[in-house]
Design a protein around this motif. Sequence first.
Motif, PDB file in Angstrom:
ATOM      1  N   ILE A  98      34.042  38.011 -41.564  1.00 56.87           N
ATOM      2  CA  ILE A  98      34.070  37.684 -40.144  1.00 56.87           C
ATOM      3  C   ILE A  98      32.701  37.172 -39.689  1.00 56.87           C
ATOM      4  CG2 ILE A  98      34.602  38.517 -37.826  1.00 56.87           C
ATOM      5  CD1 ILE A  98      36.970  38.295 -39.827  1.00 56.87           C
ATOM      6  N   GLN A  99      31.631  37.708 -40.278  1.00 57.70           N
ATOM      7  CA  GLN A  99      30.304  37.143 -40.018  1.00 57.70           C
ATOM      8  C   GLN A  99      30.295  35.661 -40.387  1.00 57.70           C
ATOM      9  OE1 GLN A  99      27.663  39.565 -42.368  1.00 57.70           O
ATOM     10  NE2 GLN A  99      27.353  41.063 -40.740  1.00 57.70           N
ATOM     11  N   LYS A 100      30.873  35.353 -41.535  1.00 58.54           N
ATOM     12  CA  LYS A 100      30.933  33.962 -41.981  1.00 58.54           C
ATOM     13  C   LYS A 100      31.794  33.131 -41.032  1.00 58.54           C
ATOM     14  CE  LYS A 100      32.062  31.080 -45.989  1.00 58.54           C
ATOM     15  NZ  LYS A 100      32.503  31.056 -47.406  1.00 58.54           N
ATOM     16  N   ALA A 101      32.910  33.689 -40.579  1.00 59.37           N
ATOM     17  CA  ALA A 101      33.778  32.957 -39.644  1.00 59.37           C
ATOM     18  C   ALA A 101      33.044  32.625 -38.350  1.00 59.37           C
ATOM     19  CB  ALA A 101      35.031  33.785 -39.346  1.00 59.37           C
ATOM     20  N   ILE A 102      32.280  33.598 -37.816  1.00 59.64           N
ATOM     21  CA  ILE A 102      31.519  33.371 -36.589  1.00 59.64           C
ATOM     22  C   ILE A 102      30.511  32.251 -36.796  1.00 59.64           C
ATOM     23  CG2 ILE A 102      29.834  34.368 -34.987  1.00 59.64           C
ATOM     24  CD1 ILE A 102      32.601  35.432 -34.512  1.00 59.64           C
ATOM     25  N   ALA A 103      29.793  32.291 -37.928  1.00 62.60           N
ATOM     26  CA  ALA A 103      28.801  31.250 -38.208  1.00 62.60           C
ATOM     27  C   ALA A 103      29.454  29.877 -38.335  1.00 62.60           C
ATOM     28  CB  ALA A 103      28.026  31.591 -39.476  1.00 62.60           C
ATOM     29  N   ILE A 104      30.622  29.819 -38.975  1.00 65.95           N
ATOM     30  CA  ILE A 104      31.336  28.536 -39.117  1.00 65.95           C
ATOM     31  C   ILE A 104      31.737  28.013 -37.738  1.00 65.95           C
ATOM     32  CG2 ILE A 104      33.484  27.470 -39.929  1.00 65.95           C
ATOM     33  CD1 ILE A 104      33.348  29.330 -42.360  1.00 65.95           C
ATOM     34  N   ILE A 105      32.286  28.880 -36.900  1.00 64.71           N
ATOM     35  CA  ILE A 105      32.737  28.474 -35.570  1.00 64.71           C
ATOM     36  C   ILE A 105      31.571  27.937 -34.751  1.00 64.71           C
ATOM     37  CG2 ILE A 105      33.618  29.316 -33.352  1.00 64.71           C
ATOM     38  CD1 ILE A 105      35.341  31.320 -34.997  1.00 64.71           C
ATOM     39  N   GLU A 106      30.461  28.674 -34.722  1.00 66.37           N
ATOM     40  CA  GLU A 106      29.356  28.294 -33.859  1.00 66.37           C
ATOM     41  C   GLU A 106      28.592  27.090 -34.418  1.00 66.37           C
ATOM     42  OE1 GLU A 106      27.014  31.676 -32.794  1.00 66.37           O
ATOM     43  OE2 GLU A 106      28.676  32.612 -31.725  1.00 66.37           O
ATOM     44  N   HIS A 107      28.598  26.942 -35.740  1.00 61.05           N
ATOM     45  CA  HIS A 107      27.927  25.785 -36.335  1.00 61.05           C
ATOM     46  C   HIS A 107      28.727  24.503 -36.123  1.00 61.05           C
ATOM     47  CE1 HIS A 107      25.792  23.180 -39.029  1.00 61.05           C
ATOM     48  NE2 HIS A 107      26.810  23.081 -39.847  1.00 61.05           N
ATOM     49  N   ALA A 108      30.044  24.645 -36.039  1.00 66.10           N
ATOM     50  CA  ALA A 108      30.913  23.464 -35.948  1.00 66.10           C
ATOM     51  C   ALA A 108      31.557  23.345 -34.577  1.00 66.10           C
ATOM     52  CB  ALA A 108      31.986  23.539 -37.026  1.00 66.10           C
ATOM     53  N   GLN A 109      30.794  23.646 -33.524  1.00 58.67           N
ATOM     54  CA  GLN A 109      31.373  23.637 -32.187  1.00 58.67           C
ATOM     55  C   GLN A 109      31.938  22.272 -31.808  1.00 58.67           C
ATOM     56  OE1 GLN A 109      29.326  25.502 -28.892  1.00 58.67           O
ATOM     57  NE2 GLN A 109      28.238  26.849 -30.276  1.00 58.67           N
TER      58      GLN A 109
END
Length: 349
Positions: free
Chosen positions: A243-254
């Motif tokens: 989920i940490q990785k999911a958050i980073a993916i979401i915020e990096h690819a806004q």
Amino acid sequence: MEDTPEAYITWLDEVWSRQLNQKQDQGLVIGILLWPDFPLMSLTGIIESLRHAGDFGDQSRQIEGRWEILGNPNVPVKASCGLEFRPTCHYTHPAEFDYIFVIGGLLSQLNKAPLRHRQYIRLARQSSCTLVGVCTGSFILVEEGYLDTLKACIHPYHQRDFEQRFPRFFYTTHKDFSIDDGLITVPGGTSILALMSHIISTHYGADRSAKVSHQISLPERRGVSHFERSALIRHMEIKDPRIQKAIAIIEHAQETPLSVSELARQLGMSERHFSRLFSAEVGVSPREYLLKMRLKLAVWLLQHTSKPITSVAYDAGFSSVAHLSTLCSKRFGITPSEIRKGGSISRVD
């Protein structure tokens, strides 16, 4: 990805390495003005955050970004703890910096800094860099006449002093920082970490902010401190590395709309299992979180760019201006046009 801190940092560095291959600029360049008897924590909070964000692993090279303490290198500045620091460079033109941090000292020392410090602040205000008043640095910015419209963030310890010195100025003691018109105020203490998280996330991406959070926090400590409640520690409040990785993916690819199914696929999970785990860790569904991030980006674009509202809607991942307008009206009670004109909205967390 292995479920270890080392594997998590390695993955974040791999994300960043791909970003660097696409970038043309030199990253963040920070200038720092120190007042006599300044708080050492404010200085270390800035530099520790930058050094972890600007290099790979646990190295400290200034390979993506740079920081300088400005002044006369032959004249050291004493911190309130008694340690002395020498400026690393003379008063370089402020246009070379993205931010100039003004770290104030004890109130009795505010008039004892070199005159060139004040002259430099005035020159910086005329350039394109952002001025940041840290701790009693906010008092200095008020004295220079720069906080007429900004509600300054003041440490509760300095509240009475601020009221006595500047009775007509607005302030708050309940926020980590305020940003407006090229000016930032931050009360010092652990709030400097929340501000640095915001700056790093804005300029480098959420993955760099997550790395800083990981490197300078103590996730095994029990209890919830003020620092852990801040935005800086958001990633570390989530214990599951997927989920940490999911958050980073979401915020990096806004600016690249993602679907829940695509996120689940990237993590090697079924959509149902991913949604259930995400909701348990974050407190909202991945669909709601994606929408919140898109709204956050749209609000930032409306407030900080002159892009047409149609472009803002598409850049933030909305299907139409009407869709964005409906959500803004529902969430904030005002339209995108009113947000652009400076309309007040609640914080988009």
